[in-house]
Design an enzyme around this catalytic site. Sequence first.
Site, PDB file in Angstrom:
ATOM      1  N   ARG A 187      -8.183   4.875   0.276  1.00  0.00           N
ATOM      2  CA  ARG A 187      -8.853   3.839   1.086  1.00  0.00           C
ATOM      3  C   ARG A 187      -8.712   2.478   0.425  1.00  0.00           C
ATOM      4  NH1 ARG A 187     -11.383   1.313   4.961  1.00  0.00           N
ATOM      5  NH2 ARG A 187     -13.539   0.656   4.770  1.00  0.00           N
ATOM      6  N   GLU A 227     -25.507  -1.891  -5.012  1.00  0.00           N
ATOM      7  CA  GLU A 227     -24.301  -2.261  -5.757  1.00  0.00           C
ATOM      8  C   GLU A 227     -24.383  -3.689  -6.289  1.00  0.00           C
ATOM      9  OE1 GLU A 227     -20.273  -3.951  -3.832  1.00  0.00           O
ATOM     10  OE2 GLU A 227     -20.913  -1.977  -3.177  1.00  0.00           O
ATOM     11  N   SER A 278     -19.181   3.621  13.567  1.00  0.00           N
ATOM     12  CA  SER A 278     -17.770   3.638  13.964  1.00  0.00           C
ATOM     13  C   SER A 278     -17.336   5.035  14.390  1.00  0.00           C
ATOM     14  CB  SER A 278     -16.891   3.150  12.812  1.00  0.00           C
ATOM     15  OG  SER A 278     -17.076   3.956  11.670  1.00  0.00           O
ATOM     16  N   ASP A 311     -26.379  -3.132   8.655  1.00  0.00           N
ATOM     17  CA  ASP A 311     -25.932  -2.279   7.547  1.00  0.00           C
ATOM     18  C   ASP A 311     -26.014  -3.024   6.224  1.00  0.00           C
ATOM     19  OD1 ASP A 311     -25.366  -0.155   9.174  1.00  0.00           O
ATOM     20  OD2 ASP A 311     -23.250  -0.619   9.396  1.00  0.00           O
ATOM     21  N   HIS A 324     -16.495  11.676   4.327  1.00  0.00           N
ATOM     22  CA  HIS A 324     -15.305  11.382   3.526  1.00  0.00           C
ATOM     23  C   HIS A 324     -14.415  12.609   3.361  1.00  0.00           C
ATOM     24  CE1 HIS A 324     -18.328   8.341   2.298  1.00  0.00           C
ATOM     25  NE2 HIS A 324     -17.302   7.558   2.492  1.00  0.00           N
ATOM     26  N   GLU A 383     -16.971   0.595  17.742  1.00  0.00           N
ATOM     27  CA  GLU A 383     -16.340  -0.429  16.899  1.00  0.00           C
ATOM     28  C   GLU A 383     -14.814  -0.438  16.971  1.00  0.00           C
ATOM     29  OE1 GLU A 383     -18.030  -0.429  12.944  1.00  0.00           O
ATOM     30  OE2 GLU A 383     -20.043  -0.067  13.715  1.00  0.00           O
ATOM     31  N   ARG A 415       0.833  -1.217   0.000  1.00  0.00           N
ATOM     32  CA  ARG A 415       0.000   0.000   0.000  1.00  0.00           C
ATOM     33  C   ARG A 415       0.867   1.267   0.000  1.00  0.00           C
ATOM     34  NH1 ARG A 415      -3.683  -0.517   4.955  1.00  0.00           N
ATOM     35  NH2 ARG A 415      -1.874  -1.619   5.769  1.00  0.00           N
TER      36      ARG A 415
END
EC number: 2.1.1.14
Length: 758
Positions: free
Chosen positions: A518, A608, A436, A602, A697, A487, A17
């Site tokens: 991300r 999608e 979260s 959730d 975001h 969380e 990453r």
Amino acid sequence: MTILNHTLGFPRVGLKRELKKAQESYWAGNSTQEELLNVGRELRARHWQQQQQAGVDLVPVGDFAWYDHVLTTSLLLGNVPERHQNADGSIDIDTLFRIGRGRAPTGKPAAAAEMTKWFNTNYHYMVPEFQQGQQFKLGWTQLLDEVDEALALGHKIKPVLLGPITYLWLGKVKGEQFDRLSLLNDILPVYQQVLAELAKRGIEWVQIDEPALVLELPQEWLDAYQPAYQALQGQVKLLLTTYFDSIGHNIDTIRALPVQGLHVDVVTGHDDLAVLNKNLPKEWLLSLGVINGRNVWRADLSSWFERLQPLVNSRPLWLGSSCSLLHSPIDLNEETRLDAEVKSWFAFALQKCAELALLTQALNAPNDAKLAELAAYSAPIRARRSSSRVHNAQVEQRLAAITSQDIERQLPYEARAETQRKRFNLPAWPTTTIGSFPQTTEIRGLRLDFKQGRLDGKNYRTGISEHIKHAIAEQERLGLDVLVHGEAERNDMVEYFGEHLDGFVFTQNGWVQSYGSRCVKPPVIIGDISRPEAITVEWAKYAQSLTEKPVKGMLTGPVTILCWSFPREDVSRETIAKQIALALRDEVEDLEKAGIGIIQIDEPALREGLPLRRADWQAYLQWAVDAFKLNAAVAQNDTQIHTHMCYCEFNDIMDSIAALDADVITIETSRSDMELLESFEDFAYPNEIGPGVYDIHSPNVPSVEWIEALLRKAAQRIPAERLWVNPDCGLKTRGWPETRQALANMVLAAQRLREEQV
């Protein structure tokens, strides 16, 4: 005729990453722009070399992106929203980051562009914004610069360019409404200029991506393809590239286009290859996407050889990945902890490149040795079919025993709502968060130390308990009405559940890009799914013991776990979703027994998961809704079931959203300025709704007035007594300072609106 192979794209983020780390360092002011650019150069050079060494004949160039390839295309075309423009009209990498994130090391912060799912994947793109009369010009030469880089390194390359019609299709009109297709003639000169520059560099083939051709496009959009590609022909050979589904329904449009080749996805698509081969112009090159770019399973190369051999010498052929390998982890060899048998079932991006090379060699020169090599390679995936790791008789029996009563709540919503009002006695405009809270370095370190054995279970639980206590105290101080435990124990909303369910395995470095910096590490579903023991109950019960206010139990729903995992390919998606639903149904029951009265399931990925073509929607929506209800319907009437959804266009699936029968639905709406609520208004959605009032975001903190204005806009469409107040999504990627400030403003906005009702 010699068959060549190619990939449609390669993962950008790097094995460790590296791109993510370089981006975030630059954004934080800890490194220079030049250092960031150097990381990009190093990654591109490495990835081209790795593909070439694995046997790829033509490596893609232009698939790398600093944030997202659709955003890169916007900059290429000079399409920069006015709020993100530099004063002198120039475009630089900070322009790109301001569009994606709302801010960058230079320039003025402004609302980030809208982000939504890339077709039916878990990758997100930045939605292009269009205004009537806007001008386009070649504004960002990243593609040309990277072509020069690759040529200087001696690679045989194939530039990749998002096609003009798909680009327009993916965008949205801002301000005064008009037909965005009318901009086609304005962007084509830029495409012509780019193709001319590529021709000057000696490029033979350009991969021009038009995945919109797998959709059921309106006729005027289909009609636009012919004149558009007439304008683009002649400078280089164009490989018209489609993926994610079949193209048979649009074949008449496609075969009339002045292009020199066509790429089709024959993994996800169901086009008859013999018919396709017969229907295309004889001189066209046909590229077949035979290696799955969206999953991690080893290919059965022997089967592919048998299927493809009849096409050899019928026309020029290439073999490729079904789509970009962007959606796949990079290198299976990095996985040192996977069980050897399970590991033998997998192939990551570099292994997929090797699969392409091996299959290409066998088709070009079929001999006994090569066929034996194919058979040996395919043997593990064939042996998997009878593995005891895959099949669980108890799960299969329970699945077969599901009845219609198992998927319905005891009472209808109106009656449930009355019992819930009495139980919770919440104020008007109740405030909550999505689940979260910030995942600090301390929290991540705690989990890592526990995972790697440096911390024992007792000390780990003590540490997590402290973070939960902190999250509850912060929420109490802020005055939120319905709390969450934050969380802290969860690395990822899907991976966490997968780790506690049988039938999943996990990778060490199986990272794939979700958006920007991300990355996610999806679990792999290898077999039948069951829950050996309770997953979330301990932490939810502890959090509830710290407060008199209700604390939500937090579950990830069955469809989202399916969509955000790499699924097995030997059973239907419906079967997988319902197995997960049965496992989580037991979790709902256990949470209730522990005194948790509000449970959020959730399902951000519900939309999608839709097939790309409407003809296939109803079957999917039926089983997806049933899976959610199977998960939730065990709840008692006074238990309030919430669900959360992301990045959704709801208007065309409102029947199914309502059919979920969740007591409260929270949705992302702030980036779209509450326009998503029109769907709920038009449908007269009967249950309660929490439209997201700020974009998590972006690090920008919304003002009280901004939130209040959005809530007033929401109340014009939805009765105020059915509205909740919440952020767009979970807050794990944010820092505590901006989280406190944003939530304080959100609570204050809700209080102001309550005071007006007194």
